[in-house]
Design an enzyme around this catalytic site. Structure first.
Site, PDB file in Angstrom:
ATOM      1  CG  ASP A   1      -2.104  -2.573   5.548  1.00 33.65           C
ATOM      2  OD1 ASP A   1      -0.925  -2.870   5.319  1.00 33.65           O
ATOM      3  OD2 ASP A   1      -2.469  -1.421   5.846  1.00 33.65           O
TER       4      ASP A   1
ATOM      5  CE1 TYR B   1      -1.729  -3.263   9.053  1.00 28.94           C
ATOM      6  CE2 TYR B   1      -3.503  -4.525  10.079  1.00 28.94           C
ATOM      7  CZ  TYR B   1      -3.076  -3.561   9.178  1.00 28.94           C
ATOM      8  OH  TYR B   1      -3.993  -2.900   8.409  1.00 28.94           O
TER       9      TYR B   1
ATOM     10  CD  GLU C   1     -11.156  -0.170   4.823  1.00 35.32           C
ATOM     11  OE1 GLU C   1     -10.890   0.454   3.795  1.00 35.32           O
ATOM     12  OE2 GLU C   1     -12.317  -0.364   5.213  1.00 35.32           O
TER      13      GLU C   1
ATOM     14  NE  ARG D   1      -5.414   1.050  10.260  1.00 37.33           N
ATOM     15  CZ  ARG D   1      -4.437   1.409   9.427  1.00 37.33           C
ATOM     16  NH1 ARG D   1      -3.696   0.467   8.856  1.00 37.33           N
ATOM     17  NH2 ARG D   1      -4.188   2.683   9.176  1.00 37.33           N
TER      18      ARG D   1
ATOM     19  CG  ASP E   1      -6.888  -4.085   7.588  1.00 40.35           C
ATOM     20  OD1 ASP E   1      -6.769  -4.112   6.344  1.00 40.35           O
ATOM     21  OD2 ASP E   1      -6.618  -3.078   8.265  1.00 40.35           O
TER      22      ASP E   1
ATOM     23  CD  GLU F   1      -3.009  -0.963   2.259  1.00 36.28           C
ATOM     24  OE1 GLU F   1      -3.490   0.137   2.565  1.00 36.28           O
ATOM     25  OE2 GLU F   1      -3.282  -2.018   2.850  1.00 36.28           O
TER      26      GLU F   1
ATOM     27  CG  HIS G   1      -1.315 -12.726  13.190  1.00 43.13           C
ATOM     28  ND1 HIS G   1      -1.380 -14.057  12.872  1.00 43.13           N
ATOM     29  CD2 HIS G   1      -0.011 -12.448  13.415  1.00 43.13           C
ATOM     30  CE1 HIS G   1      -0.162 -14.571  12.894  1.00 43.13           C
ATOM     31  NE2 HIS G   1       0.698 -13.616  13.223  1.00 43.13           N
TER      32      HIS G   1
END
Length: 876
Positions: free
Chosen positions: A82, A309, A86, A311, A84, A9, A356
């Site tokens: 990513d 990560y 999104e 989030r 997730d 991203e 995770h």
């Protein structure tokens, strides 16, 4: 050219990952979302299976093109966005775009997921690819569709009933309600008086605090003494019982050992809370810094990801990470301070596929001292916080010795008086030597004292006993940390969205910060009352939490993605239509009568208008036009009194004349206070229009005249042309066009004919922002927000005006598309490259909505005469 193309991203992440994968891999960035819903009505079509119309974001078209060019020379595509919802959606959108353009023919497409940017993690992820998770894609699409349907229907309704530029959202509105309800609690709170009796005792030369806990055989509660008379009587009685000099007898000693365990590693929510408490960071700043730590920082050996990560809802840690953390903790703090067994933290989140690990350092061996001075200070402070929390989570518990000593004043029996001394001693620090979690609005622990050794039956000296007055306090306003905690407890939104929720409330001016606490503004209160009264179900905490649970079920594949949309849409849109027809702007304005005008007997009210709150004498039904006066900065609608209102109507004030004989008037307009002299205006930057004197007003006017004279180089009034000094140098203007004067020309010598010639070839001005006003700045221009304030600098102040009637909602467009099958991603009705809002940014939902709202209103103006409310939204 490399045979494998990896898409992430951000360019920072691409740079780090490229280093780990070597020559066979090319790594490019998508720069966030590559496409989004078209910013206009009909982007989500409820009548055709909630089909969604997409377009490539203009700002990212060049990045998509670069990806396509690189893909043409590669054999395989690895989508490494990513891990997730999104990120999964970005990967899916990119695949759909490339597939629709025929770029994927003969190419292998893989989805890879990693939770830390380290060499081992990246190589392991590329070695074990998987397919796209349509469940996660569906969940993100359902959430996007819901947010769109709410925003594109409630926001225009707010424009019409309250004022332009407002918004309502599925998650932001319950958050606003939470802040407003806390403010109502505070306003309704009645303080209660109570008294406590506290003193000081001494034994073996050591003083310690004590407190009365029993009086005349009755337990002392908070409201046992509610006035000074009762408190002073108790004070005299206990002192008399203790004798002179005061003596207390040790009646009982209670010794205990208390253990305190460390907090689990950070989740997104707890990281935001602790960063707010300990570092003073807001949620947006915390997430921005955490993103940088995750993507990689150069600490001497090239860029390396420092944390996992950021989030996540998980508090669990990988076994390898636990082992390393325990080894590092033993080396730094001693084996005795490490927990006997690895601490296992269990995650409450049902979405195991999305959660995770907790947020932790990618390597506990990289201590805060190793990165200090090598990265920015804010990054260092946040990394230190994450490192300490993770290491502390595997350390031993802290051990406290606590003791409570009951002391008798006078004789024992049914009418006895008892005082208590509490003490606490930290015996084994354990995890506290590394990290201790803070809390919001914590009370001071009065037990944190070391008491002298005492034995039952011993005599202790009473040095003093004092009655102290107190008053109960209202509940505290929400801070960022406590609001995030409350949102999480109520299940409103998800931790990754909290920063956006808070920013939206501030950007819309629904709330403001006072001593780092949220205070609702007048417009925030009115919007909340409107939504709570007319859309109560949709701002209920339970409804919002239940909707989040349904979306989570979609992400787990337990529910079709259209199911929550079907349950939500029809009742919601019928309610929107009903309120649009039946509720008037006057009802929403929350007008409150303050009293009668002594001079005319007309009612004086306070209400909300297009340009903010104001007071009004008279009504619109009177023969004479009502008088208006805007509230002063800091005044609140709920607190304005009749006397306050009468003060406001002292404006405009006629102060006298200028030296040239022009009348000087002080007043407050839409853009702030000013003085008017003749037909010209001068803004008051520091002076109060209610108190400014004639002499001071003349000084302000003289300063304005000097500034104007310095600005005007030449003036051709008959032609309406001027040569002016501008922000970027001298220029020519006729109020329609601006022409820059060449650097080699003296602006004082430019002739009228030359001015005409240069204006003839100059581009048309595009509104407030010059030639570019028609483009991206115009698209983002709010009606009542910051742009309006900036416009004040070039326009004379205006008096408050009653709210104008807003445009009716636009007719929804329909796309004849088939209803999707269960379990499949949402249908896409267009891959066309229609031009979106040019100001859309990284994951640009709010920006795209802002541009779309402007188009909605413009379209509505053209169609409002023929639009039928019920059919306008495609409701049969």
């Amino acid at each position: 050219m490399a045979d494998n193309l990896v898409i992430v991203e951000s360019p920072a992440k691409a740079k780090t990952i490229k280093k780990y994968l070597g020559r066979d891999f090319e790594v490019l960035a998508s720069y966030g979302h590559v496409r989004d819903l078209v910013p206009k009505e009909g982007a989500v079509d409820p009548e055709h299976g909630y089909a969604m119309k997409y377009q490539v974001l203009e700002k990212n078209e060049r990045h998509v093109a670069a990806i396509a060019r690189a893909l043409a020379k590669s054999k395989a595509l690895y989508l490494a966005t990513d891990p997730d919802r999104e990120g999964e959606a970005i990967a899916w959108h990119l695949k759909e775009i490339l597939d629709s353009r025929g770029e994927l023919a003969g190419k292998d497409v893989h989805r890879v997921v990693f939770y830390e940017i380290t060499k081992n993690a990246i190589r392991a992820a590329v070695g074990q690819p998987r397919g796209l998770s349509l469940e996660l894609v569906n969940a993100q699409q359902a959430r996007r569709a819901l947010d769109y349907l709410v925003g594109f229907n409630l926001s225009p309704l707010l424009w019409k009933k309250v004022r332009r530029g407002l918004s309502a959202g599925r998650v932001q509105s319950p958050a606003l309600r939470m802040i407003c309800e806390r403010e109502e609690e505070i306003q309704a709170f009645k303080a209660q008086e109570y008294w406590t009796l506290e003193g000081e005792g001494a034994h073996d030369g050591q003083a310690f605090p004590l407190k009365l806990i029993e009086f005349r055989g009755q337990k002392v509660e908070q409201f046992s003494f509610t006035n000074e008379t009762a408190a002073r009587e108790a004070e005299r009685t206990v002192l008399a019982a203790a004798g002179s000099p005061g003596a207390l007898k040790v009646l009982a000693i209670d010794r205990k050992q208390r253990r305190r365990n460390p907090a689990p590693p950070f989740t997104t929510s707890t990281l935001q809370q602790e960063a707010a408490r300990k570092l003073g960071f807001n949620a947006r700043r915390t997430m921005r810094l955490a993103q940088q730590l995750y993507e990689g920082q150069d600490i001497g050996e090239g860029s390396v990801g420092l944390i996992t990560y950021m989030r996540t809802d998980s508090v669990s840690l990988a076994a390898e990470a636990v082992t390393e953390i325990r080894e590092v903790a033993a080396r730094l703090y001693g084996k005795a301070e490490v927990a006997d067994e690895p601490r296992i933290y269990k995650t409450k989140s049902k979405n195991a596929q999305e959660a995770h690990e907790a947020i932790r350092p990618t390597s506990a061996a990289i201590t805060p001292a190793d990165v200090e001075g090598k990265i920015e200070d804010d990054l260092y402070r946040l990394y230190a916080l994450i490192w300490k929390r993770a290491v502390a989570s595997q350390m031993s518990h802290a051990v406290f010795d606590t003791v409570a000593v009951d002391l008798l004043a006078g004789a024992d029996g049914a009418q006895r008086h008892l005082l208590r001394a509490n003490g606490s001693t930290l015996v084994k620090p354990g995890y506290i030597s590394v990290y201790q979690e803070d809390s919001d609005d914590a009370k001071v622990d009065d037990a944190d004292h070391v008491l002298p050794p005492m034995q039952e039956g011993a005599t202790v000296r009473l040095d003093s006993l004092i009655a102290s007055q107190h008053f109960t306090e209202p509940p505290p306003r929400y801070s960022e940390a406590s609001l995030v905690k409350a949102l999480e407890e109520h299940g409103i939104g998800r931790p990754s969205t909290y920063a956006t929720i808070i920013s939206t409330l501030q950007d819309r001016e629904y709330v403001e910060m006072d001593s780092r606490r949220f205070v609702p503004t007048d417009i925030g209160k009115i919007v909340n009352r409107f939504l709570t009264h007319h859309f109560h179900r949709y701002v209920e905490y339970g409804f919002t939490a239940a909707m989040e649970d349904e979306l989570d079920a979609v992400s787990r594949g337990e529910e079709d993605w259209t199911t929550p949309l079907e349950k939500f849409w029809k009742p919601f849109i019928h309610q929107v239509d009903k309120i649009e027809r039946t509720v008037t702007r006057e009802q929403v304005a929350q007008a409150r009568e303050l009293g009668k005008d002594p001079a005319t007997g007309k009612p004086i009210t306070v209400r909300m208008g297009r340009f903010g709150p104001f007071v009004q004498i008279g009504t619109k039904d009177d023969e004479e036009k009502p008088r208006f006066a805007g509230l002063r900065p800091g005044q609140k609608m709920d607190a304005v009194t009749l006397a306050d209102a009468m003060e406001l109507f002292k404006l405009p004030r006629t102060l006298g004349d200028t030296e040239a004989g022009e009348t000087i008037v002080a007043n407050v307009g839409r853009f702030g206070p000013y003085v008017k002299y003749g037909a010209k205006y001068a803004s008051l930057k520091e002076d109060d229009p209610y108190t400014i004197t004639l002499e001071r007003a003349r000084e302000v006017i003289r300063a304005k005249q000097i500034a104007d004279a310095d600005r005007i180089i030449q003036d051709f009034p008959a032609e309406g042309i001027q040569v002016l000094n501008g922000r970027y140098g001298p220029y020519i203007t006729d109020r329609k066009k601006n022409a820059k004067i060449p650097k080699d020309r003296d602006p004082k010598t430019v002739t009228l004919e030359e001015c005409r010639a240069m204006l003839a070839v100059a581009p048309e001005r595009g509104g407030r922002f010059g030639r570019w006003g028609r483009g991206k700045r115009a698209a983002a221009k709010p009606t009542d927000g910051a742009a309006g304030k900036k416009a004040a600098r070039s326009a004379p102040p205006q008096a408050p005006a009653p709210a104008a009637k807003a445009a009716a909602p636009a007719v929804r467009e329909r796309a004849a598309l088939p209803k999707p099958a269960a379990g499949k991603p949402p249908p896409v009705s267009s891959h066309a490259r229609a031009k979106p809002a040019a100001h859309a940014g990284h994951k640009p939902r709010a920006a795209a909505k802002a541009a779309a709202r402007k188009k909605t209103v413009a379209k509505a103006r053209a169609k409002s005469t023929s639009a039928v409310p019920g059919r306008a939204r495609g409701v049969k």
